[in-house]
Design an enzyme around this catalytic site. Structure first.
Site, PDB file in Angstrom:
ATOM      1  N   CYS A 113      -1.657 -12.366   0.049  1.00 58.84           N
ATOM      2  CA  CYS A 113      -1.324 -11.796   1.214  1.00 58.84           C
ATOM      3  C   CYS A 113      -2.036 -12.577   2.523  1.00 58.84           C
ATOM      4  O   CYS A 113      -1.599 -12.398   3.624  1.00 58.84           O
ATOM      5  CB  CYS A 113      -1.819 -10.399   1.504  1.00 58.84           C
ATOM      6  SG  CYS A 113      -0.742  -9.413   0.132  1.00 58.84           S
ATOM      7  N   HIS A 250      -1.902  -8.896   9.136  1.00 56.88           N
ATOM      8  CA  HIS A 250      -1.182  -8.632   7.622  1.00 56.88           C
ATOM      9  C   HIS A 250      -0.865  -7.221   7.606  1.00 56.88           C
ATOM     10  O   HIS A 250      -1.786  -6.318   7.894  1.00 56.88           O
ATOM     11  CB  HIS A 250      -1.990  -9.062   6.607  1.00 56.88           C
ATOM     12  CG  HIS A 250      -1.488  -8.732   5.246  1.00 56.88           C
ATOM     13  ND1 HIS A 250       0.014  -8.854   5.088  1.00 56.88           N
ATOM     14  CD2 HIS A 250      -2.107  -8.012   4.253  1.00 56.88           C
ATOM     15  CE1 HIS A 250       0.136  -8.254   3.666  1.00 56.88           C
ATOM     16  NE2 HIS A 250      -1.106  -7.783   3.444  1.00 56.88           N
ATOM     17  N   ASN A 280       4.525  -3.713   2.926  1.00 58.09           N
ATOM     18  CA  ASN A 280       3.789  -5.180   2.642  1.00 58.09           C
ATOM     19  C   ASN A 280       4.593  -6.349   2.101  1.00 58.09           C
ATOM     20  O   ASN A 280       5.003  -6.295   0.988  1.00 58.09           O
ATOM     21  CB  ASN A 280       2.742  -4.604   1.771  1.00 58.09           C
ATOM     22  CG  ASN A 280       1.604  -5.983   1.600  1.00 58.09           C
ATOM     23  OD1 ASN A 280       1.902  -6.809   1.841  1.00 58.09           O
ATOM     24  ND2 ASN A 280       0.245  -5.519   0.893  1.00 58.09           N
TER      25      ASN A 280
HETATM   26  N1  COA Z   1       3.373   9.124  -4.616  1.00 53.53           N
HETATM   27  C1  COA Z   1       2.592  10.516  -4.906  1.00 53.53           C
HETATM   28  N2  COA Z   1       1.440  10.332  -5.447  1.00 53.53           N
HETATM   29  C2  COA Z   1       1.069   9.265  -5.694  1.00 53.53           C
HETATM   30  C3  COA Z   1       1.455   8.134  -5.523  1.00 53.53           C
HETATM   31  C4  COA Z   1       2.830   8.105  -4.787  1.00 53.53           C
HETATM   32  N3  COA Z   1       3.528   6.968  -4.625  1.00 53.53           N
HETATM   33  N4  COA Z   1       0.719   7.122  -5.857  1.00 53.53           N
HETATM   34  C5  COA Z   1      -0.328   7.502  -6.230  1.00 53.53           C
HETATM   35  N5  COA Z   1      -0.449   8.774  -6.115  1.00 53.53           N
HETATM   36  C6  COA Z   1      -1.306  10.001  -6.502  1.00 53.53           C
HETATM   37  C7  COA Z   1      -2.354   9.333  -7.584  1.00 53.53           C
HETATM   38  O1  COA Z   1      -1.931   9.412  -8.955  1.00 53.53           O
HETATM   39  C8  COA Z   1      -3.493  10.425  -7.411  1.00 53.53           C
HETATM   40  O2  COA Z   1      -3.274  11.564  -8.061  1.00 53.53           O
HETATM   41  P1  COA Z   1      -4.465  12.374  -8.588  1.00 53.53           P
HETATM   42  O3  COA Z   1      -5.296  12.782  -7.753  1.00 53.53           O
HETATM   43  O4  COA Z   1      -3.550  13.517  -9.236  1.00 53.53           O
HETATM   44  O5  COA Z   1      -4.871  11.401  -9.822  1.00 53.53           O
HETATM   45  C9  COA Z   1      -3.451  10.837  -5.836  1.00 53.53           C
HETATM   46  O6  COA Z   1      -1.951  10.147  -5.614  1.00 53.53           O
HETATM   47  C10 COA Z   1      -4.438   9.894  -5.353  1.00 53.53           C
HETATM   48  O7  COA Z   1      -4.426   8.529  -5.476  1.00 53.53           O
HETATM   49  P2  COA Z   1      -5.227   7.507  -4.821  1.00 53.53           P
HETATM   50  O8  COA Z   1      -5.075   6.026  -5.717  1.00 53.53           O
HETATM   51  O9  COA Z   1      -6.677   7.924  -4.949  1.00 53.53           O
HETATM   52  O10 COA Z   1      -4.665   7.517  -3.575  1.00 53.53           O
HETATM   53  P3  COA Z   1      -5.386   6.853  -2.190  1.00 53.53           P
HETATM   54  O11 COA Z   1      -5.452   7.591  -1.044  1.00 53.53           O
HETATM   55  O12 COA Z   1      -6.389   5.620  -2.673  1.00 53.53           O
HETATM   56  O13 COA Z   1      -3.867   6.125  -1.781  1.00 53.53           O
HETATM   57  C11 COA Z   1      -3.257   3.995  -1.836  1.00 53.53           C
HETATM   58  C12 COA Z   1      -3.511   5.098  -2.463  1.00 53.53           C
HETATM   59  C13 COA Z   1      -2.455   2.668  -2.906  1.00 53.53           C
HETATM   60  C14 COA Z   1      -2.076   4.230  -0.447  1.00 53.53           C
HETATM   61  C15 COA Z   1      -4.361   3.223  -0.869  1.00 53.53           C
HETATM   62  O14 COA Z   1      -5.446   3.135  -2.025  1.00 53.53           O
HETATM   63  C16 COA Z   1      -4.196   1.872  -0.224  1.00 53.53           C
HETATM   64  O15 COA Z   1      -3.734   1.977   0.681  1.00 53.53           O
HETATM   65  N6  COA Z   1      -4.855   0.847  -0.838  1.00 53.53           N
HETATM   66  C17 COA Z   1      -4.868  -0.205  -0.292  1.00 53.53           C
HETATM   67  C18 COA Z   1      -3.805  -1.127  -1.096  1.00 53.53           C
HETATM   68  C19 COA Z   1      -3.030  -2.198  -0.254  1.00 53.53           C
HETATM   69  O16 COA Z   1      -2.661  -2.338   0.853  1.00 53.53           O
HETATM   70  N7  COA Z   1      -3.092  -3.185  -0.919  1.00 53.53           N
HETATM   71  C20 COA Z   1      -2.730  -4.485  -0.776  1.00 53.53           C
HETATM   72  C21 COA Z   1      -3.739  -5.360   0.090  1.00 53.53           C
HETATM   73  S1  COA Z   1      -3.066  -6.913   0.632  1.00 53.53           S
END
Ligand code: COA
Length: 323
Positions: A113, A250, A280
């Site tokens: 990225c 980004h 993304n």
């Molecule tokens: N739809 C519904 N529920 C979802 C889901 C989706 N698409 N994806 C994950 N969940 C659920 C998980 O299973 C989890 O459930 P649980 O509590 O029953 O186990 C819950 O949502 C929370 O998951 P978590 O991963 O802790 O959520 P989060 O608040 O961290 O959000 C992201 C997840 C990926 C959106 C977040 O971590 C994020 O934005 N990270 C950065 C990722 C990124 O941008 N990477 C690229 C960088 S270049």
């Protein structure tokens, strides 16, 4: 002082739109969760047979047209991608052939990225030291091909697209008022490989696999590293944040954009945001955002732009560019 000056930019997005509701038909998710956690409403998906080089070539053609030059005027193509057409040769050489450019050099840069920030830094260095006079810097990805479409925590986050920027050479005074790339700041820390990677690939003996990510950890590192590199870029040029006209980040997700903007103290209306429409697109997201800001008239000649990105590796970095 020799400076790399922006001559024009362009973008290309595949035709097919995939909304959050479309994804909810594939995995257990819904529009509300995706919008609240990421700000993403839709993404574009490359057609069957449409490859990264196809997207890149379309974006490059638009950038060349905006710059008012032809492919035969180019000395250099630097293409950032983590989703190349083939293991080798470089996707950049396929774009070179497709554009009808018969001389100069073309190669890929792989920093996931952060790829566009890295590619711009490489092209800028080559232009400033006289190895080229005109360069095409491209970010192009087909991330839809490396997603695990059964993993709802990752497949909702990414999309396909390409953006390109043509650079020429200009003369400046060597200070922050110059047009062109003022500086680039690149970082990586390979200890974090396991937080964001795609398994498989040529030397592992396994076919290319799927994107794997520890989302929460990536989130925390992103905000910390991006804020630090923004500070570093400003300090290196004797600039304060008020002098920046546009942050062109980004587009990982809306919450990273908002948290970083809050941490560095830039008002939301100075941040170019496309993540809602594009998701993304990895190395393509910055040139796509740049092209959007130029196309709608927000980015004007003389404006100071701060580009920043963070990605797998980890890699991260920033460029300051006076348009
Ligand atoms: N739809 C519904 N529920 C979802 C889901 C989706 N698409 N994806 C994950 N969940 C659920 C998980 O299973 C989890 O459930 P649980 O509590 O029953 O186990 C819950 O949502 C929370 O998951 P978590 O991963 O802790 O959520 P989060 O608040 O961290 O959000 C992201 C997840 C990926 C959106 C977040 O971590 C994020 O934005 N990270 C950065 C990722 C990124 O941008 N990477 C690229 C960088 S270049």
């Amino acid at each position: 002082m020799r400076r790399s000056v922006a001559l024009g930019c362009g973008a290309y997005l595949p035709e097919r739109r995939m909304t959050n509701d479309d994804i909810a038909r594939i995995v257990d998710t819904d529009d509300q969760w995706i919008v609240e956690r990421t700000g993403i409403r839709e993404r574009r998906i490359a057609a069957v047979g449409e490859r990264t080089s196809d997207l890149a070539t379309r974006a490059a053609e638009a950038a060349l047209a905006a710059a008012g030059i032809g492919a035969s005027d180019l000395d250099l193509i630097v293409l950032a991608t983590a989703t190349p057409d083939d293991t080798f040769p470089a996707t950049a050489t396929k774009v070179q052939a497709a554009l009808g450019m018969r001389r100069g050099a073309a190669f890929d840069v792989q920093a996931v990225c952060s790829g566009f920030v890295y590619a711009l830094a490489v092209a800028d260095s080559m232009l400033r030291c006289g190895q080229a006079a005109t360069a095409l810097v491209i970010g192009a990805e087909t991330f839809s091909r490396i997603l695990d479409w059964t993993d709802r925590s990752t497949c909702v986050l990414f999309g396909d697209g390409a953006g390109a920027l043509v650079l020429g050479v200009g003369e400046g005074q060597g200070d922050k008022r110059d047009r062109g790339v003022l500086s680039s700041h690149l970082h990586s820390d390979g200890r974090y490989h396991d937080l964001l990677y795609v398994d498989g690939g040529p030397s592992s003996g396994a076919a290319v696999g799927h994107l794997r990510m520890a989302g929460r950890d990536v989130f925390k590192h992103a905000v910390t590293n991006l804020s630090a590199v923004v500070e570093e870029a400003l300090t290196a040029n004797g600039l304060v944040l008020d002098e920046v006209d546009w942050l062109v980040p980004h587009q990982a997700n809306r919450r990273i954009l908002d948290s970083t903007a809050r941490k560095i103290g830039i008002p939301a209306e100075k941040v170019i945001v496309t993540v809602d429409r594009h998701a993304n697109t990895s190395a393509a997201s910055i040139p796509l955002a740049l092209a959007a800001g130029v196309a709608d008239g927000r980015i004007q000649r003389g404006h100071l732009l701060l580009l920043e990105a963070m990605g797998g590796g980890f890699t991260w970095g920033a460029n300051l560019l006076r348009w």
